[in-house]
Design a protein around this motif. Sequence first.
Motif, PDB file in Angstrom:
ATOM      1  N   ARG A 180       1.285  -2.236   9.984  1.00 13.58           N
ATOM      2  CA  ARG A 180       1.754  -1.568   8.768  1.00 13.58           C
ATOM      3  C   ARG A 180       3.225  -1.248   8.969  1.00 13.58           C
ATOM      4  NH1 ARG A 180      -2.761   0.344   5.667  1.00 13.58           N
ATOM      5  NH2 ARG A 180      -1.329   1.612   4.454  1.00 13.58           N
ATOM      6  N   VAL A 193       0.949  -3.816   4.437  1.00 19.61           N
ATOM      7  CA  VAL A 193      -0.002  -4.258   5.455  1.00 19.61           C
ATOM      8  C   VAL A 193       0.198  -5.761   5.642  1.00 19.61           C
ATOM      9  CG1 VAL A 193      -2.416  -4.372   6.155  1.00 19.61           C
ATOM     10  CG2 VAL A 193      -1.634  -2.493   4.701  1.00 19.61           C
ATOM     11  N   PRO A 253      -6.180  -2.620   0.220  1.00 15.29           N
ATOM     12  CA  PRO A 253      -5.870  -1.319   0.818  1.00 15.29           C
ATOM     13  C   PRO A 253      -6.922  -0.272   0.476  1.00 15.29           C
ATOM     14  CG  PRO A 253      -3.923  -2.255  -0.215  1.00 15.29           C
ATOM     15  CD  PRO A 253      -5.084  -3.112  -0.621  1.00 15.29           C
ATOM     16  N   ARG A 254      -7.078   0.661   1.365  1.00 16.75           N
ATOM     17  CA  ARG A 254      -8.041   1.749   1.198  1.00 16.75           C
ATOM     18  C   ARG A 254      -7.814   2.511  -0.100  1.00 16.75           C
ATOM     19  NH1 ARG A 254      -8.141   6.507   5.780  1.00 16.75           N
ATOM     20  NH2 ARG A 254      -9.955   7.693   5.069  1.00 16.75           N
ATOM     21  N   THR A 291      -7.512  -0.977   5.616  1.00 16.39           N
ATOM     22  CA  THR A 291      -7.894  -1.877   4.527  1.00 16.39           C
ATOM     23  C   THR A 291      -9.415  -1.903   4.456  1.00 16.39           C
ATOM     24  OG1 THR A 291      -7.862  -3.820   5.975  1.00 16.39           O
ATOM     25  CG2 THR A 291      -5.845  -3.316   4.756  1.00 16.39           C
ATOM     26  N   ASP A 345       0.862  -1.184   0.000  1.00 14.83           N
ATOM     27  CA  ASP A 345       0.000   0.000   0.000  1.00 14.83           C
ATOM     28  C   ASP A 345       0.898   1.233   0.000  1.00 14.83           C
ATOM     29  OD1 ASP A 345      -2.123   1.723   0.102  1.00 14.83           O
ATOM     30  OD2 ASP A 345      -2.551   1.417   2.228  1.00 14.83           O
TER      31      ASP A 345
END
Length: 842
Positions: free
Chosen positions: A200, A143, A716-717, A694, A138
């Motif tokens: 992370r 992550v 991931p976001r 996430t 990410d």
Amino acid sequence: MNVRLESTCLGDGKIYLQMVVDRLIDDAVVGVQAHAKDGSEIPSLLLPFHPADGHSQANFIVVMPHFALREIDLDFEEFGASDKPVSRGHLTVELNSVGWRSRFNQFVRNDLVSQMLDIEHEYSAGRMNVYLTSAVDDGDEIVVRMLVDMPNVPDADVMVDFLDNRGHGFDLPVYPLVDEVVPAVRIGDDEHLRIEFSVRVPRGNKDFCVKVYDASEFIEGGFARFCDETYVPLRDRTESQLADATYDEEYPLWYYQHRATLSELEVQRQTSLPYEPLISLVVPLAPVDRKPAFIALDALLRQSYDLFEVVIVDKCPQEYSYDGLLSAWAGDPRLVRIAVSEDTDDATCMATGLMQARGSYRAVLHPSVVLAPEALFFFVRKINEPIDSRGDFWTSGWSGQRAGAGIPDQMASVAASLGEDPIVLYCDHDHLDVRGNLYAPELKPVCAPDFLRAYPYVGPFVLFSSEVVRTVAEARGFASEGFMHDLLLKAWELGAVFCRVSNVLYHVQDVDATDAPLVALNEGRIASATRGSRKALAQHLRRLGRQATVVSTPYGMSATYHLPNPAPRISIVMFGADNLERLSLGVERLLKAEEMLPFQLVIADSSPDKRAAAKLHAEIKKAHPDTEVVAYDGVLSRSSLANAAVKRATGTHLLFLDAATELVSADALTTMVLECLVPGVGIVGGKVLLPDDTIAHAGTIIGVNGGAGFAGAGLPRTRTGYLNRFAAPSEVSAVSMNCMMVSREAFDKVGGFDERFRMGLADADFCLQAAKHGYRCVLCPQVEAYDHRSTNPERLVTDEQRLRFEQERAYFRYRWPRYFVAGDPYLSNSLDWQNAYYRIWR
């Protein structure tokens, strides 16, 4: 005690030392401690070993993390009946020699190495085991998810420490994800506690060792090592599980297995369809388009359906190099050439071609688009299907909207002038690189108006009935920029039926990076299309009576709607109040959220501690006077709690919010209610995240896990998703009740949540019921929320609950069989609707 090292091996970032420990008393218990030269304690395991190699005398394996150290001291102690050690032993291991000895053993003693590497699994019972389960890149971070599996000892105090590459402790934020008790499944087994969490770590400094232990010392601890050796295969395995169809390396093989064969093409050529319309393909031709146009025009000569015309709008009539390009069409009456000046813009070329074409169906064929041989036949076959089935099994409520469906009255008279059968057809496509390789398939959902506004997902090749082209030209005219997006939006406004052909029927050629003039032209076309799409969307919304500010984003267009006056009243229905701590935190987060519309808060109270609950409710009403508390003593489920609370809600729009869900987007309420005010939209959901940034869920796909599952879980976001589905507002079949806004009109028409769904699926069932009543469900990724439920877990899921869930899932399938036959309509038929990551069906 006598200790000596017999052999070594490396694996999973760990060192495995094959030890001979002899001169022990009967029934002795042996322990070991490992230390670096600076005194730092190194995690270690001492496990009994019975080598398959008859020549080996080893009886123990020592397992340690492989740190960047030169030496490690091992101190052994032997215990008898008393707590005092009977004897001690010491060994210094030089790690420089471990590497070459391990490589030697892998070649010469492979069976013994395999036995050593499997030793932790053989002795996993009765202790704490920690596993690295996934790794996702990410940006500048990774992550990493981990799982602790251990016996469920009530008094155990689980602790987690992190060590760097030299064995020194350091801090990493830990994000709890899952904490559950797994019942014993076999006689003699104990209940197990499983704790999943994530961290992370920076990509540039990713090495660490995770050590888990019981501070109460009831259970032996364990460790795992994250480094290049474990990261690369773990990342690759995770990405292969989460990757969508865009990154499918086996896609070319899949395409060749699903394209029409030579014999099928011959059958198509000999087939007479009941209705065989003339199809006009308008090709705008610029001076630099010669190379891609040659491939595109050559593909037309191989079409299995030959009742078409090619209308070339030629901006280079004096360019003799095109004579060779068109030589294959010499004497072919299907080729029509319209000469225009070289400075004519692309939009004028396309409009000129469409208006001068003779076909009953017309499309713009860009020089970069290569039609598959079966393409036109498949389109005509779709046209011949009955109108009720053209929407790919999903016509009613999904595949199209006719005049009067969400359009202003002043437009209805224009829409009524369309013919009996106004159709817009589109299909799946992929991309063709300069070496001739196929990649990145774009496999599309049924008609999704909100998605279409933000992102013209239907692609560059779209077939319009002549009635649509004529009516748009007469009523609205064509745009000078963003031609195709504008035409699609106007066709939707006028009530055209959008029909999907779920086959990959064309390939979009990549621009050759060495062709500078073509690269420059393509960049100009993209810039013009972006400007034009922004303008087209703004005008489209204005025609629909919506005031909005439209901006360009990396995924397409974003419209920020303006609030009407007066603003809608919102009732936030909060459940999860059986946990008072969770409720208190949830309300506190809600009241601290940035710039919110005024709202009514309705709390569904199911707490057994009535005195503490009353005290908390009084504090909440003091902080937010517009609060209602609904006492509920019935069967506990989110569906029943929500239904009970809605009876006291006074808002025109209802936001269902779990007490553990935290809205983090600025103006979240405003964004959701404005999206919910779009004509035809009844339900809006947000993108829900886990604390490690996430995705918990970005919409719900019907069919996943045999019922319904969350799209994008674990990504991931920052991932935009397949076809930008996690970045652009788009229709989905369902959204989660954790963060779901529903118009009161839609809620009343559906009749609330079905309380037979106690364990789950109530939200998915509600969304499908709403769709049945003509309401669309939209995922609005701009609204983000964190799900903090993992920090307050309900550990044990009983067998009774598991059985109940299976019964509910079976009932869900019984109630909505069409979804389990035709698949989720907001996925392509070529995508696996049993998978949450938009993967190709195989």
